[in-house]
Scaffold this active site. Sequence first.
Site, PDB file in Angstrom:
ATOM      1  N   GLU A   1      17.360  -4.189 -15.370  1.00 35.41           N
ATOM      2  CA  GLU A   1      17.150  -5.522 -15.934  1.00 35.41           C
ATOM      3  C   GLU A   1      16.034  -6.298 -15.224  1.00 35.41           C
ATOM      4  O   GLU A   1      16.268  -7.358 -14.676  1.00 35.41           O
ATOM      5  CB  GLU A   1      18.474  -6.311 -15.892  1.00 35.41           C
ATOM      6  CG  GLU A   1      19.552  -5.622 -16.701  1.00 35.41           C
ATOM      7  CD  GLU A   1      20.860  -6.407 -16.756  1.00 35.41           C
ATOM      8  OE1 GLU A   1      20.788  -7.640 -16.901  1.00 35.41           O
ATOM      9  OE2 GLU A   1      21.921  -5.804 -16.663  1.00 35.41           O
TER      10      GLU A   1
ATOM     11  N   GLU B   1      24.632   1.370 -19.699  1.00 33.18           N
ATOM     12  CA  GLU B   1      25.874   0.632 -19.453  1.00 33.18           C
ATOM     13  C   GLU B   1      26.561   0.486 -20.798  1.00 33.18           C
ATOM     14  O   GLU B   1      25.935   0.083 -21.773  1.00 33.18           O
ATOM     15  CB  GLU B   1      25.599  -0.763 -18.855  1.00 33.18           C
ATOM     16  CG  GLU B   1      24.932  -0.713 -17.483  1.00 33.18           C
ATOM     17  CD  GLU B   1      24.560  -2.089 -16.923  1.00 33.18           C
ATOM     18  OE1 GLU B   1      25.090  -3.101 -17.414  1.00 33.18           O
ATOM     19  OE2 GLU B   1      23.735  -2.130 -15.998  1.00 33.18           O
TER      20      GLU B   1
END
Lengths: 322, 631
Positions: B470, B538
């Site tokens: 991220e 994820e």
Amino acid sequence: MASTTTELRVIYGDGTLGLAGEHFQYIFSYERGGLESLKQFGKEWLYRTPKPAFWRATTDNDRGNHFSETSAMWLGADLFSPCRSVAVAVNGQPITLPIAPENNRYSDNETAQTVTVTYTYATATVPATMVTVAYTVDGTGTIAVTTHYTGQPGLPELPAFGLRLIAPTVATEFTYQGLSGETYPDRMAGGRPGTYQVTGLPVTPYMVPQENGMHMATHWVKITRETTLNNADPDRDPFQLTVRQHGDQPFAFSCLPYTAAELENATHIEELPLARRTVLTLFGAVRGVGGIDSWGADVEDAYHVSAETDHDFTVEIAGPTA
Amino acid sequence: MQAELKWLDDPQTFRVNQLPAHSDHHYYATDADAKSGDNQLEQSLDGTWQFAFAATPQDRPQGFYRPDFDRSGFDTIQVPGHIELAGYGQLHYTNTLYPWEGKQYRRPAYTLGDQTGMPGMFSQGADNTVGAYVRTFTLAPGLRHHTVTVQFDGVEEAMYLWLNGHFVGYAEDSFTRSEFDLTPYLQDGENLIAVEVFKRSTAAFLEDQDFFRFSGIFRSVRLLAQPAIHLADLTVRANVTPDLQTGDLNLRLRLQSLQATTGAQAQVTLADAAGQTILTQTVGAKGDLRLSHLPVPQVHLWAHHTPYLYRLTIRLLDAQGTVVEVVPVAVGFRRVELKDKVMLLNGKRLILNGVNRHEWDARSGRVISLADMQADIAIFKDHHINAVRTCHYPDQDAWYDLCDQNGIYMMAENNLETHGTWQKMGAVEPSDNVPGSLPQWREVVLDRARSNYETFKNHPAILFWSLGNESYAGDNLAAMNQFYKEHDDTRLTHYEGVCRNRVYQDRISDMESMMYDPPMAIRDYLEHDPQKPFINCEYMHDMGNSLGGMNSYTDLLDEFPMYQGGFIWDYIDQALWVTDEVTGKPVLRYGGDFDDRHSDYEFSGDGLLFADRTPKPALQEVSHYYGKYDD
């Protein structure tokens, strides 16, 4: 003439607005719908963001006259009313909500005379209505909290209307100037004006735990704690937070170790959880307790709280040096 | 050279006098030591150190590293450990928003047109706590008269080092080993080593992982002596021919020598798991040695159910024929390919039954023990978990060894997350994103890629290099991807953040990786001319009581060869044992329970295990679905 007013330091964060000055630091969250941190002298006073309170734990008379059943949606509203919007005003002027990229234009050296952060909540009721809670902070760290309930035809009567603040640890005592004992709108004539110190956070031991501990017509209340949850703060010296009336309008409050929902769930005093927080609820409107009988008679007309009309109240959280 | 506090403010200064990253091989003075693991070249500095805590850089005990400094007021602290769990400094959990949110206004240096470099942002930071560590040591006999280095396996988040009052070096990158040469400043008898640890530096912008924000020396510290002839770095390429029959072993040995190497020899032996010698070679030991294409017939392949490890031993002998260094290395032969847009291991479609795993122990935070790691491996094996993403930083060395030994496929991730610089109030808003394409932030992230690669490059378990988590995408992420491509053609690269900035999709990541994409969105991708195989880096956010509907993901495995599974978020709740102030009993506490603000409260509780490592009820569901694809 140069202004001598203390300036407020403003931190235009990405998800919060920070306000700081001598011995205080407050954080207003845009995402969590309220004031997330209220620190004076390095001590945190909030466990979770304060939210509007609409419920009181059912009294025996409420049960008798089925008030809680007809007003049940306010229990849901008390627990689940979402924050719908946040607005910020600096020195009285509304500004574009200073989240990124808007806040890129600020620096690490921003100040203001006053800042107002206004949260608007939609009640989890059918129909819904709006509640605003506006915090106006000045350079001394004083916070004027102005709460407005918008009347909405069709909603059942309110058990109460207020703002609930939960502190991380249990208070050792509180002192207030107001009326002696436990008072309600229809049971306050016997309350003697004065300043009273209450040790611990006593819960009135009604056989079935219910609404208790209300203090009407209060001018100020000062709460004392000795502990925090901060792992790096072993200090046990007492510290205080004061809430006082704004202008000449007194307020009502209760200061208990439990929320209305926790009280509602218990049928005996020993079923209540161990006391570990301080629940300070500031009220602008309180329903009476009644008493003609306990199997059907309503509270007298003058002591009902209509949900169809507006309710407003303002209190002040005193700055650290008050 | 003098230490300068301004390095804390400068993203271009992140390592000073550190030795270059190198392979994590162990080395011993004798065969007997190599066999027993009892290493006479190594001296642990774990244990009790003297310690002083300061709330800000300005309050720190300046000059505490000098031998004549009065340290009588110092406390003690255990190494490894977090300063906050030792009672200094407030515990704090926050996810995306930086830990200074609402308290300090900060923008990363050189973003938004900044030309100043933001001097003082951290070196004068009111929230930058400091730990001053000091201890003495006397070299153990096995280390005397050698080059001696010191290794710090993890220091959060910036450290300065002194020996006997002399400045030695500076390091950032909390989760990567930092190594310094102490030889010039060593003295006979007692030596004084001093470390000054700052909680914040520009590295803070790069380490915005969703976790408790600790500081301190939280992994082991050791001294290491280098023999006169020393294997400084080793690259093992244990390839397999396309027919999967023959191993193709390639070695590169970078030797370092303090003496004339004439007559010195490097003896290289490969043995199978039964100890049978497969091949042996002896070459002159000097400089940069390469042994290429050594064939291993009828090779045993390394894979999840058959984690077959060969034993490579490198012995360095001096001109007299005396063994001076022995290096044992586990070698696994396996072949990772991207073929017809499907990822293959040993010619077979790879299915990742994975989890994201933070290093966590509810008693000690990110200071975890070998027993914790072994317990995790046991859980993996019991529940058909075959893959792990080291979210979002490199783990302790031992974890990579355990994954080699137990056939756990690794996505080895860099220590990088800058979530708070580009996703704000739920929107993609990258105006002050770092590393982005800013030249001033390029070398620091490349260094993180290099350290990750150089340290762990010999572990067969690693199938993928992950650029980080991220952090959006820009030229600097692309440069990291390129670094891996230039150095390693035996693994694939991974990075999810490029899906936030598709301009870079041809330059970053061999796979299409998403987080929390609903099954229908994945189907939509797979049905519309997908260019890369798909994985969930994820998925199945196991917060509290969660993990329903997992079949909607696993069903895709049956339908789409390019759907190759993923990594559940995540393995273990992050909560801490605390003595309850009301009952006196031990209780698990999470964000916000330490008066820490801004916090993200219970958002750290997303594990398949509770924080005390007991399984959550949902683990049996994972076991069921992962078990269906465990072949």
